[in-house]
Enzyme design. Structure first.
Site, PDB file in Angstrom:
ATOM      1  N   HIS A   1     -17.185  10.960   1.861  1.00 16.68           N
ATOM      2  CA  HIS A   1     -16.057  10.541   1.042  1.00 16.68           C
ATOM      3  C   HIS A   1     -15.193  11.723   0.622  1.00 16.68           C
ATOM      4  O   HIS A   1     -14.232  11.558  -0.125  1.00 16.68           O
ATOM      5  CB  HIS A   1     -16.550   9.790  -0.192  1.00 16.68           C
ATOM      6  CG  HIS A   1     -17.242   8.503   0.134  1.00 16.68           C
ATOM      7  ND1 HIS A   1     -18.591   8.447   0.431  1.00 16.68           N
ATOM      8  CD2 HIS A   1     -16.776   7.231   0.249  1.00 16.68           C
ATOM      9  CE1 HIS A   1     -18.914   7.194   0.697  1.00 16.68           C
ATOM     10  NE2 HIS A   1     -17.838   6.445   0.596  1.00 16.68           N
TER      11      HIS A   1
ATOM     12  N   SER B   1     -20.257   4.160  12.144  1.00 14.06           N
ATOM     13  CA  SER B   1     -18.877   4.289  12.604  1.00 14.06           C
ATOM     14  C   SER B   1     -18.502   5.748  12.836  1.00 14.06           C
ATOM     15  O   SER B   1     -19.019   6.652  12.178  1.00 14.06           O
ATOM     16  CB  SER B   1     -17.921   3.675  11.584  1.00 14.06           C
ATOM     17  OG  SER B   1     -18.020   4.347  10.344  1.00 14.06           O
TER      18      SER B   1
ATOM     19  N   ASP C   1     -26.826  -3.122   7.920  1.00 20.42           N
ATOM     20  CA  ASP C   1     -26.355  -2.407   6.736  1.00 20.42           C
ATOM     21  C   ASP C   1     -26.310  -3.319   5.515  1.00 20.42           C
ATOM     22  O   ASP C   1     -25.741  -4.405   5.566  1.00 20.42           O
ATOM     23  CB  ASP C   1     -24.951  -1.855   6.971  1.00 20.42           C
ATOM     24  CG  ASP C   1     -24.937  -0.669   7.911  1.00 20.42           C
ATOM     25  OD1 ASP C   1     -25.972  -0.007   8.040  1.00 20.42           O
ATOM     26  OD2 ASP C   1     -23.876  -0.408   8.523  1.00 20.42           O
TER      27      ASP C   1
ATOM     28  N   TRP D   1     -18.498  -8.105   0.035  1.00 18.31           N
ATOM     29  CA  TRP D   1     -17.208  -7.550   0.434  1.00 18.31           C
ATOM     30  C   TRP D   1     -16.284  -8.600   1.025  1.00 18.31           C
ATOM     31  O   TRP D   1     -15.321  -8.279   1.705  1.00 18.31           O
ATOM     32  CB  TRP D   1     -17.428  -6.381   1.393  1.00 18.31           C
ATOM     33  CG  TRP D   1     -18.121  -5.241   0.703  1.00 18.31           C
ATOM     34  CD1 TRP D   1     -18.430  -5.147  -0.627  1.00 18.31           C
ATOM     35  CD2 TRP D   1     -18.602  -4.045   1.305  1.00 18.31           C
ATOM     36  NE1 TRP D   1     -19.075  -3.964  -0.889  1.00 18.31           N
ATOM     37  CE2 TRP D   1     -19.195  -3.262   0.267  1.00 18.31           C
ATOM     38  CE3 TRP D   1     -18.598  -3.545   2.608  1.00 18.31           C
ATOM     39  CZ2 TRP D   1     -19.771  -2.019   0.518  1.00 18.31           C
ATOM     40  CZ3 TRP D   1     -19.174  -2.303   2.847  1.00 18.31           C
ATOM     41  CH2 TRP D   1     -19.747  -1.555   1.807  1.00 18.31           C
TER      42      TRP D   1
ATOM     43  N   ARG E   1       0.830  -1.222   0.000  1.00 24.36           N
ATOM     44  CA  ARG E   1       0.000   0.000   0.000  1.00 24.36           C
ATOM     45  C   ARG E   1       0.863   1.271   0.000  1.00 24.36           C
ATOM     46  O   ARG E   1       0.507   2.279   0.601  1.00 24.36           O
ATOM     47  CB  ARG E   1      -0.982   0.008   1.179  1.00 24.36           C
ATOM     48  CG  ARG E   1      -2.031  -1.087   1.123  1.00 24.36           C
ATOM     49  CD  ARG E   1      -2.983  -1.011   2.298  1.00 24.36           C
ATOM     50  NE  ARG E   1      -2.294  -1.264   3.549  1.00 24.36           N
ATOM     51  CZ  ARG E   1      -2.707  -0.855   4.739  1.00 24.36           C
ATOM     52  NH1 ARG E   1      -3.816  -0.154   4.847  1.00 24.36           N
ATOM     53  NH2 ARG E   1      -2.010  -1.141   5.842  1.00 24.36           N
TER      54      ARG E   1
END
Length: 782
Positions: free
Chosen positions: A718, A457, A623, A585, A25
């Site tokens: 975002h 969150s 969710d 996911w 990353r």
């Protein structure tokens, strides 16, 4: 330049793309350092150059040829669709301050388009076909001036040459770029970006000519829009555009050989548009799409083309059945000028390599292939197809053994799990009627008009991450861990009460990821150490591996939620991730129908909801941000998918009490396409992304007569941009034109995990102030 009409190059197999964020990353870290002012643009560029060089070298070491364009060149700082828009000058006027006299966008302007700056909103973001990758939606109008405004493909090709590699530039194709775009603000009714194809093609011709000047043998143009039946553009018009585009581009005198590729499903009726065009290659997804057969429309056009056959799954991590893949390749050989084994999609959907995994159980590891291992599979298939099957016999034998041991493993099929699923009845999928539930919940919960809440969150601070890391490494005891996480929960509850939110959350400090957290607490899953894949920009996720039958070992979230509820008199939501999203996911087993797997997960969540209710939690959010994501690209497959996906949610929530208010959340979901299914979920309240699209979804909500609680997002999490009170009020005014105030909730677009507190606190404060102002206005209007 090589004779482009011979189909030369690509020998030895290829991949349609490769992970571009860096094996560890590196790009993510460098991007975030640059955005925070810690490193310069030049320093960021140096990191990017190192990632590109390392990737090209790695692909060569894995067996892709260095000199025949088998190695793709598909690096991006943020998003490949944005890159294509920048290349052709399709940048909205609000970003003009970052463009020079020739229309070229600076790097800071590029990031402004992606992320927004101050009052300048970024491009809208949505899901890339049926994946968890997000692309930026270009804005194109009748007056958008297309002109060559970048040179990234040529620069990267030349850079690769300097390292000794002849690569294949990868660019989003002109038809897909326009088909995925939205009409720019002010465009006349009925205008579609695809109407601008004639104006765009000359710019693509310039791009191809520039690559030809560098003697690039091949260019890959991504036309995956051609496989989808979900786009707003008429499909007949889309196919006609592809036919025209590739007749024009294929007829250019000065260009590389063109590989038009389409992933994620079959081309079906669009195949002739590419197969009959004067281009040299077509890449087909033969994992999600059918193998072409003699006599099918367009197949005769493959006879003089290189068919890049996507027989290795680029979208999942299971080891391939190499013998079956080789059969597929040989079945195509009589139809094609030449067959080249490949991945079905770009490999940027899967992690870099299993070499970075030291903790996976040996049996699970033996069943897997990440990007590097998939390239080895591709190269092995190419050798076998070329007559060297003896040389790769051991590779084929190992693959066959892995398939056999996986099928025989005790955890893959568990009798008790199968029996519970088989015993389900219609009653397990049904709650009391909504009107009855709503009346009971209104009396029990006593919430105000336009109730405010968040999606779940709160920011994951360095302190939170350090606490989890210390516990994982054994540096602190479980008691110390629990106390520290409880401390974070106390802080989040106190903050929400100070801000004035109506329905609170515990903040999810204990969760590293909304799916992985559950995977770590359910049988049938394993998690990786370094299995990172790009979601958007610098955002990476680490999908869990769902390999066997799923069962809950015990309560997962109950203690945290119950503790949070003990700290306040306001309602605290229990927070769960829904079954479809857990599948979407994760890297999901491919040896049984997804419906079966989803119902197994749903039963585990059903048990969790019962325990939350027993602990005094009256609101539970389940969710499902990915329910639209998995919607098949072919309309013929929709009914079955929506049946089982909606059913799995209803199974998870079907045991909830009448007084329990069940929420769900969807994001970047093209809400209108699945609004009937959303209604079918039978949730009491649904929150959905809406800020970047400026409440486009409310018209769909009104038209559908949606009668349950609805929370269209008013804060785009975002972006680092903080909305002010007027921004939120304006969005609420738009929503209230279509949604009765009694149904409307006020919330952000999504969870706040990736944001910082100095952004979140003012944004939520403005959200609450705007909601209060709207309540007062509505009260005066009565």
């Amino acid at each position: 330049m090589a004779d482009r009409h011979t189909g030369a190059g690509l020998e030895g197999g290829t991949a349609l793309g490769y992970p571009r964020i860096g094996r560890h990353r590196e790009l993510k870290k460098a991007l975030e350092q640059h955005w925070s002012g810690k490193i310069s643009a030049d320093e960021l560029g140096a990191v990017a150059q190192q990632i590109r060089a390392t990737t090209w070298q790695r692909l060569h070491e894995l067996g892709l040829e260095a000199h025949n364009a088998s190695i793709p060149s598909d690096f991006s700082y943020y998003d490949q669709v944005l890159d294509a828009a920048v290349l052709v000058g399709a940048i909205p006027p609000r970003f003009a301050q970052w463009q020079d006299a020739d229309g070229r966008l600076s790097l800071e302007g590029y990031f402004a388009v992606a992320r927004g700056v101050g009052k300048i909103a970024p491009l809208e973001m949505t899901k890339w076909f049926d994946t968890n990758y997000h692309y930026l939606v270009p804005e194109i109008g009748p007056d958008t001036e297309f002109k060559l405004s970048g040179d990234q493909p040529a620069l990267h090709f030349a850079e690769a040459l300097s390292h000794g590699f002849v690569t294949r530039p990868v660019i989003v194709g002109p038809v897909t770029l326009l088909a995925l775009a939205k009409p720019a603000e002010g465009a006349p009714e009925g205008f579609e970006p695809l109407d601008r194809l004639d104006d765009l093609l000359p710019v693509y011709a310039q791009v191809l000519a520039g690559l030809a000047e560098l003697d690039a043998p091949w260019v890959q143009l991504d036309e995956s829009a051609l496989v989808s039946e979900l786009l707003p553009v008429d499909r007949t018009k889309l196919i006609a555009a592809a036919k025209k585009a590739y007749e024009v581009l294929g007829s250019l005198e000065k260009r590389p050989q063109i590989l038009a590729q389409a992933s994620y499903a079959a081309l079906d009726d669009a195949l002739p548009a590419l197969a009959e065009a004067p281009i040299e290659g077509i890449a087909l997804d033969l994992v999600e799409g059918d193998v072409p057969t003699a006599g099918a429309p367009g197949v005769t056009g493959l006879a003089d083309k290189v068919v890049v056959a996507g027989v290795i799954d680029g979208h999942n991590i299971w080891r391939a059945d190499l013998a079956k893949a080789l059969e597929t390749l040989r079945a195509i050989e009589p139809l094609a000028g030449r067959v080249v084994p490949s991945s079905s999609t770009s490999l940027f959907h899967v992690p870099h390599t299993l070499d970075d995994e030291s903790k996976l159980p040996d049996h699970v590891r033996s069943w897997l292939a990440f990007a590097a291992e998939k390239v080895v599979e591709i190269v092995s298939l190419a050798r076998a197809l070329d007559g060297d099957q003896a040389g790769v016999a051991q590779v084929f034998a190992d693959a066959a053994e892995a398939l056999a041991t996986r099928e025989a493993h005790a955890g893959v099929h568990r009798a008790e799990v199968g029996s519970r699923v088989a015993a389900l009845t219609e009653a397990d999928f049904t709650r009391a009627p909504y009107a009855e539930r709503a009346s009971v919940q209104a009396a029990e919960l006593e919430l105000p008009l336009l109730p405010t809440t968040t999606i779940g969150s709160f920011p994951q601070t360095p302190e939170i991450r350090r606490t989890r890391s210390q516990f994982t490494k054994g540096e602190i005891t479980e008691a110390e861990y629990v106390e520290q996480i409880r401390g974070h929960i106390r802080e989040v509850i106190e903050l929400q009460e100070r801000i004035g939110l109506d329905v609170l959350v515990h903040g999810e400090a204990e969760r590293n990821d909304m799916v992985q957290y559950f995977a770590e607490n359910l049988d049938g899953f394993d998690v990786t150490e370094n299995g990172w894949v790009q979601s958007y920009g610098s955002r990476c996720t680490r999908p869990s591996i769902l390999w066997g039958d799923v069962a809950r070992r015990g309560p997962i979230t109950v203690d945290w939620s119950a503790y949070a509820q003990s700290l306040t008199t306001k309602q605290v939501k229990g927070m769960l991730t829904g079954p479809v999203t857990i599948l979407a996911w994760s890297f999901v087993r491919n040896d049984q129908p997804k419906e079966v797997t989803a119902n197994q997960v749903a039963l585990a969540l059903r048990d969790e909801i019962a325990d939350l209710e027993g602990a005094g939690i009256d609101i539970v959010q389940v969710d499902e941000p990915a329910i639209r994501e998995l919607l098949p690209l072919k309309k013929a497959d929709h009914a079955d998918y929506l049946r089982w996906s909606v059913g799995s949610f209803r199974l998870a929530t079907g045991g909830a009490k009448t007084r329990t208010q069940v929420h769900t959340h969807l994001c970047y979901s093209e809400f209108g396409q699945i609004i009937d299914a959303v209604d079918g979920l039978d949730a009491d309240v649904t929150s959905v992304e809406a800020e970047r699209s400026k409440m486009d979804i409310v018209a769909d909500i009104k038209a559908a007569g949606f009668s349950r609680g609805i929370g269209p997002g008013v804060y785009d999490i975002h972006s680092p941009r903080v909305p002010d009170v007027n921004d939120v009020e304006n969005l609420l005014d738009i929503a209230l034109e279509s949604i009765p105030a009694q149904q409307l909730w006020v919330n952000p677009d999504c969870g706040l995990k990736t944001r910082k507190y100095d952004e979140v606190v003012p944004a939520l404060t403005h959200l609450v102030e705007a909601a209060q102002a709207e309540r007062e206005r509505l009260a005066k209007a009565e």
